[in-house]
Design an enzyme around this catalytic site. Structure first.
Site, PDB file in Angstrom:
ATOM      1  CD  GLU A   1      16.242   6.389  46.131  1.00 19.89           C
ATOM      2  OE1 GLU A   1      16.088   7.667  45.605  1.00 19.89           O
ATOM      3  OE2 GLU A   1      16.283   5.679  45.354  1.00 19.89           O
TER       4      GLU A   1
ATOM      5  CB  SER B   1      16.919  10.957  37.147  1.00 16.26           C
ATOM      6  OG  SER B   1      17.902  11.682  37.507  1.00 16.26           O
TER       7      SER B   1
ATOM      8  CB  SER C   1       9.531   7.739  43.815  1.00 21.01           C
ATOM      9  OG  SER C   1      10.315   6.879  43.091  1.00 21.01           O
TER      10      SER C   1
ATOM     11  NE  ARG D   1       8.575   4.239  43.764  1.00 21.16           N
ATOM     12  CZ  ARG D   1       8.453   3.649  42.480  1.00 21.16           C
ATOM     13  NH1 ARG D   1       7.598   2.855  42.501  1.00 21.16           N
ATOM     14  NH2 ARG D   1       8.865   4.631  41.578  1.00 21.16           N
TER      15      ARG D   1
END
Length: 411
Positions: free
Chosen positions: A151, A206, A209, A221
């Site tokens: 993703e 939701s 990141s 990340r």
């Protein structure tokens, strides 16, 4: 981190192996991002089909998707985001952007079955956690498999693709002020490599990141938080009785968070001059709610506004610290949380500007919630498309040369 790096490498190797003998997939072309709260779908409507039978096969799908703005009671097409004259490998067309609550996935599968989607394609490129959660449902009920994609990689691929092809995609607020609804949006170009990297991508779905991006294939990340859009909607439903994200934002726009939050002036009687803290800054989110009288005075819209201020302050604070730690002065905020949410855009832009003393610029994008779905579509129609979405043609050529060299080494 090692697992994420390994998964990314596997995705890139698969892309290279596919590209050596790649043929266009049959229409229709979709990309999906199945999030924890919302599912986003990008549909490519070709302007010209190469064969009459191809037109006939997909005509009913095209008509259904493009002649409607709403699908059932929960699905919506964001017409204002529509992008005409987009090309993939010589085929031009229009990108349509559709969303529906992930809790309505069963209805979507029934619709796809009713439209005989399985007769047109046997696979859908999908990203997000739902690509794993609903994989068996697609297989058993629809007879279709999901090609599960990373993703964060899809997010960045979609972002870079749009930044190069859509000059007005990225913008900032020159004078961010949460109290003003007439803040001017100023376009910000990311089409040149010198303007593009490095940047920090903060994706608010939701949860949140945070990714440090230093080049087309150089990213990782660096942080995140569980306090995101799902938190905002969940707390608003609990505190105000609202049912939808749109209702929660509408309440927040009308509310006064100062009736809920305890400010610096409530503690010091004014500014805290020693540390340069203004009196109107929040000292304690929901701090007034320990008082019976204050609770009686607070209205649902005040609670919604305080919830939004609390979360955007938290996200902005973490993003600023990450940017400072990484030595990056531009932060691009993305994610469906910012859709039709000008208040949060103003709050985030103001927080970044104020707490960084103007040294870090907050940037935003027009298609904020659809980047992952667009990245999935790119994987379907052109596995090497990210190589053509770098910020300059020179960068694209370098990436292509590197890919060819690595492919030769693997043969």
């Amino acid at each position: 981190a090692a697992m994420a790096s390994r998964q990314l490498s596997e995705t890139k190797l698969r892309r290279r192996s596919m590209s050596t003998s790649y043929r266009l997939p049959p229409l229709p072309w979709f990309g999906m991002d199945i999030g924890g709260t919302l599912t986003k779908l990008v549909y490519f409507e070709p302007s010209l089909d190469n064969a009459e039978e191809e037109r006939e096969k997909v005509a009913h799908i095209r008509k259904y998707l493009t002649s409607n703005v709403a699908y059932g009671t929960t699905g919506l097409r964001d017409v204002y985001l529509e992008m005409p004259n987009v090309s993939f490998l010589g085929r031009s067309g229009t990108l349509h952007f559709i969303r529906f609550p992930t809790c309505s996935m069963s209805i979507f599968i029934d619709m796809a079955k009713d439209k005989n989607l399985k007769d047109l394609a046997d696979m859908i490129c999908a990203t997000g956690g739902g690509a794993y959660k609903f994989e068996s449902d697609f297989q058993s009920r629809l007879g279709m498999s999901l090609l599960k994609l990373d993703e964060l990689e899809c997010l960045l691929n979609g972002l870079i693709f749009l930044a190069e092809r859509h000059p007005l995609e990225c913008y900032y607020l020159p004078e961010p002020d949460p109290s003003r609804s007439d803040c001017v949006r100023q376009p910000y170009s990311l089409t040149r490599q010198s303007d593009c990297y490095p940047f920090l991508a903060v994706n608010i779905g939701s949860g949140v990141s945070i990714i440090a991006v230093r080049g087309p294939r150089d990213w990782n990340r660096v942080s995140g938080t569980s306090l995101g859009g799902g938190t905002f909607l969940g707390l608003c439903c609990l505190l105000t009785g609202c049912e939808t994200f749109e209702d929660a934002i509408a309440l927040a726009e009308r509310g006064d968070s100062n009736k809920v939050d305890k400010l610096v002036m409530d503690i010091y009687g004014g500014d805290y001059e020693l540390f340069g803290l203004r009196g109107d800054l929040v000292a304690s989110s929901f701090g007034h709610m320990m008082s019976v009288d204050k609770r009686a005075e607070a209205k649902p819209e005040d609670l919604a506004r305080a919830t939004l201020v609390m979360l955007t302050n938290n996200i902005g604070s973490i993003a600023r610290m990450c940017a400072s730690t990484q030595g990056i002065d531009r932060v691009i905020f993305t994610g469906n949380f910012l859709r039709c949410n000008e208040l949060s855009v103003r709050l985030l832009a103001h927080a970044m500007d104020y707490w960084s003393r103007g040294s870090i610029k907050a940037l935003f994008v027009q298609h904020e919630g659809y980047l992952g779905a667009l990245g999935s579509l790119m994987e379907l129609v052109d596995p090497d498309s990210i190589n053509n979405a770098y910020c300059t043609s020179e960068s694209a050529q370098t990436a292509s040369d590197d890919s060819q060299k690595m492919s030769s080494q693997n043969e």
